[in-house]
Design a protein around this motif. Structure first.
Motif, PDB file in Angstrom:
ATOM      1  N   GLN A   1       0.826  -1.201   0.000  1.00  0.00           N
ATOM      2  CA  GLN A   1       0.000   0.000   0.000  1.00  0.00           C
ATOM      3  C   GLN A   1       0.859   1.249   0.000  1.00  0.00           C
ATOM      4  O   GLN A   1       1.908   1.296   0.627  1.00  0.00           O
ATOM      5  CB  GLN A   1      -0.857  -0.003   1.260  1.00  0.00           C
ATOM      6  N   ALA A   2       0.383   2.254  -0.682  1.00  0.00           N
ATOM      7  CA  ALA A   2       1.065   3.550  -0.670  1.00  0.00           C
ATOM      8  C   ALA A   2       0.916   4.164   0.723  1.00  0.00           C
ATOM      9  O   ALA A   2      -0.147   4.099   1.321  1.00  0.00           O
ATOM     10  CB  ALA A   2       0.453   4.469  -1.713  1.00  0.00           C
ATOM     11  N   PRO A   3       1.982   4.766   1.242  1.00  0.00           N
ATOM     12  CA  PRO A   3       1.878   5.401   2.557  1.00  0.00           C
ATOM     13  C   PRO A   3       0.995   6.639   2.517  1.00  0.00           C
ATOM     14  O   PRO A   3       0.857   7.283   1.483  1.00  0.00           O
ATOM     15  CB  PRO A   3       3.319   5.759   2.901  1.00  0.00           C
ATOM     16  N   TRP A   4       0.401   6.948   3.659  1.00  0.00           N
ATOM     17  CA  TRP A   4      -0.399   8.150   3.792  1.00  0.00           C
ATOM     18  C   TRP A   4       0.485   9.372   3.649  1.00  0.00           C
ATOM     19  O   TRP A   4       1.696   9.314   3.889  1.00  0.00           O
ATOM     20  CB  TRP A   4      -1.081   8.180   5.146  1.00  0.00           C
ATOM     21  N   SER A   5      -0.120  10.511   3.309  1.00  0.00           N
ATOM     22  CA  SER A   5       0.624  11.752   3.155  1.00  0.00           C
ATOM     23  C   SER A   5       1.306  12.150   4.466  1.00  0.00           C
ATOM     24  O   SER A   5       2.386  12.731   4.457  1.00  0.00           O
ATOM     25  CB  SER A   5      -0.294  12.876   2.686  1.00  0.00           C
ATOM     26  N   LYS A   6       0.672  11.832   5.581  1.00  0.00           N
ATOM     27  CA  LYS A   6       1.243  12.108   6.898  1.00  0.00           C
ATOM     28  C   LYS A   6       0.804  10.990   7.848  1.00  0.00           C
ATOM     29  O   LYS A   6      -0.388  10.732   7.973  1.00  0.00           O
ATOM     30  CB  LYS A   6       0.746  13.464   7.399  1.00  0.00           C
ATOM     31  N   PRO A   7       1.759  10.319   8.508  1.00  0.00           N
ATOM     32  CA  PRO A   7       1.378   9.252   9.447  1.00  0.00           C
ATOM     33  C   PRO A   7       0.564   9.804  10.618  1.00  0.00           C
ATOM     34  O   PRO A   7       0.631  10.991  10.942  1.00  0.00           O
ATOM     35  CB  PRO A   7       2.713   8.714   9.954  1.00  0.00           C
TER      36      PRO A   7
ATOM     37  N   SER B   1       0.696   4.424   9.163  1.00  0.00           N
ATOM     38  CA  SER B   1       1.014   5.193   7.956  1.00  0.00           C
ATOM     39  C   SER B   1       0.413   4.620   6.675  1.00  0.00           C
ATOM     40  O   SER B   1       0.662   5.154   5.602  1.00  0.00           O
ATOM     41  CB  SER B   1       2.529   5.326   7.813  1.00  0.00           C
ATOM     42  N   THR B   2      -0.372   3.539   6.780  1.00  0.00           N
ATOM     43  CA  THR B   2      -1.058   2.995   5.605  1.00  0.00           C
ATOM     44  C   THR B   2      -2.478   2.608   5.981  1.00  0.00           C
ATOM     45  O   THR B   2      -2.790   2.395   7.159  1.00  0.00           O
ATOM     46  CB  THR B   2      -0.353   1.733   5.041  1.00  0.00           C
ATOM     47  N   THR B   3      -3.314   2.491   4.982  1.00  0.00           N
ATOM     48  CA  THR B   3      -4.697   2.080   5.216  1.00  0.00           C
ATOM     49  C   THR B   3      -4.748   0.660   5.762  1.00  0.00           C
ATOM     50  O   THR B   3      -5.550   0.361   6.641  1.00  0.00           O
ATOM     51  CB  THR B   3      -5.513   2.211   3.920  1.00  0.00           C
ATOM     52  N   GLN B   4      -3.887  -0.214   5.270  1.00  0.00           N
ATOM     53  CA  GLN B   4      -3.870  -1.591   5.769  1.00  0.00           C
ATOM     54  C   GLN B   4      -3.513  -1.626   7.256  1.00  0.00           C
ATOM     55  O   GLN B   4      -4.141  -2.344   8.037  1.00  0.00           O
ATOM     56  CB  GLN B   4      -2.905  -2.436   4.958  1.00  0.00           C
ATOM     57  N   ALA B   5      -2.517  -0.848   7.670  1.00  0.00           N
ATOM     58  CA  ALA B   5      -2.151  -0.789   9.090  1.00  0.00           C
ATOM     59  C   ALA B   5      -3.303  -0.225   9.918  1.00  0.00           C
ATOM     60  O   ALA B   5      -3.559  -0.689  11.040  1.00  0.00           O
ATOM     61  CB  ALA B   5      -0.893   0.048   9.274  1.00  0.00           C
TER      62      ALA B   5
ATOM     63  N   GLY C   1      -9.782  -0.188  -3.968  1.00  0.00           N
ATOM     64  CA  GLY C   1      -9.531   0.815  -4.991  1.00  0.00           C
ATOM     65  C   GLY C   1     -10.688   1.763  -5.243  1.00  0.00           C
ATOM     66  O   GLY C   1     -10.718   2.466  -6.254  1.00  0.00           O
ATOM     67  N   LYS C   2     -11.654   1.810  -4.325  1.00  0.00           N
ATOM     68  CA  LYS C   2     -12.845   2.637  -4.519  1.00  0.00           C
ATOM     69  C   LYS C   2     -12.777   3.997  -3.834  1.00  0.00           C
ATOM     70  O   LYS C   2     -13.613   4.854  -4.092  1.00  0.00           O
ATOM     71  CB  LYS C   2     -14.079   1.891  -3.992  1.00  0.00           C
ATOM     72  N   ARG C   3     -11.824   4.192  -2.932  1.00  0.00           N
ATOM     73  CA  ARG C   3     -11.671   5.458  -2.210  1.00  0.00           C
ATOM     74  C   ARG C   3     -10.191   5.778  -2.095  1.00  0.00           C
ATOM     75  O   ARG C   3      -9.341   4.971  -2.418  1.00  0.00           O
ATOM     76  CB  ARG C   3     -12.305   5.386  -0.823  1.00  0.00           C
ATOM     77  N   THR C   4      -9.895   6.975  -1.564  1.00  0.00           N
ATOM     78  CA  THR C   4      -8.504   7.407  -1.469  1.00  0.00           C
ATOM     79  C   THR C   4      -7.920   7.142  -0.075  1.00  0.00           C
ATOM     80  O   THR C   4      -8.659   7.036   0.915  1.00  0.00           O
ATOM     81  CB  THR C   4      -8.373   8.916  -1.758  1.00  0.00           C
ATOM     82  N   ASN C   5      -6.600   7.101  -0.025  1.00  0.00           N
ATOM     83  CA  ASN C   5      -5.912   6.960   1.254  1.00  0.00           C
ATOM     84  C   ASN C   5      -6.240   8.115   2.187  1.00  0.00           C
ATOM     85  O   ASN C   5      -6.334   7.933   3.397  1.00  0.00           O
ATOM     86  CB  ASN C   5      -4.394   6.893   1.038  1.00  0.00           C
TER      87      ASN C   5
END
Length: 81
Positions: free
Chosen positions: A2-8, A23-27, A57-61
């Motif tokens: 997963q791409a990391p969030w803009s800010k943890p 720092s990620t949606t999965q975490a 893939g339906k919403r943003t981080n």
């Protein structure tokens, strides 16, 4: 991966003053499911749904990050971020 969030987001799930970094949606999903101090609440339910949508893939981080912060506030968790 997963791409990391803009800010943890730092949150004290264990003890006050001891912060865990998310720092990620999965975490965030794992924290909401495994470590959350409450089992029910509107913000928690919304955060879980949004995290699932991001993974599909339906919403943003950024949507997941905001929902995660809202769930932490609802649960009374000390956060930074």
């Amino acid at each position: 991966m997963q791409a990391p969030w803009s800010k943890p987001v730092l949150l004290a799930l264990e003890e006050p003053g001891q912060y865990m970094t998310i720092s990620t949606t999965q975490a965030a999903s794992w924290a909401l499911i495994e470590d959350w101090p409450i089992e029910d609440g509107p913000a928690l339910d919304r955060a879980l749904l949004i995290c699932a949508d991001v993974i599909k893939g339906k919403r943003t981080n950024e949507e997941a990050r905001k929902a995660f912060i809202d769930a932490a506030i609802e649960a009374g968790i000390d956060i930074q971020g």
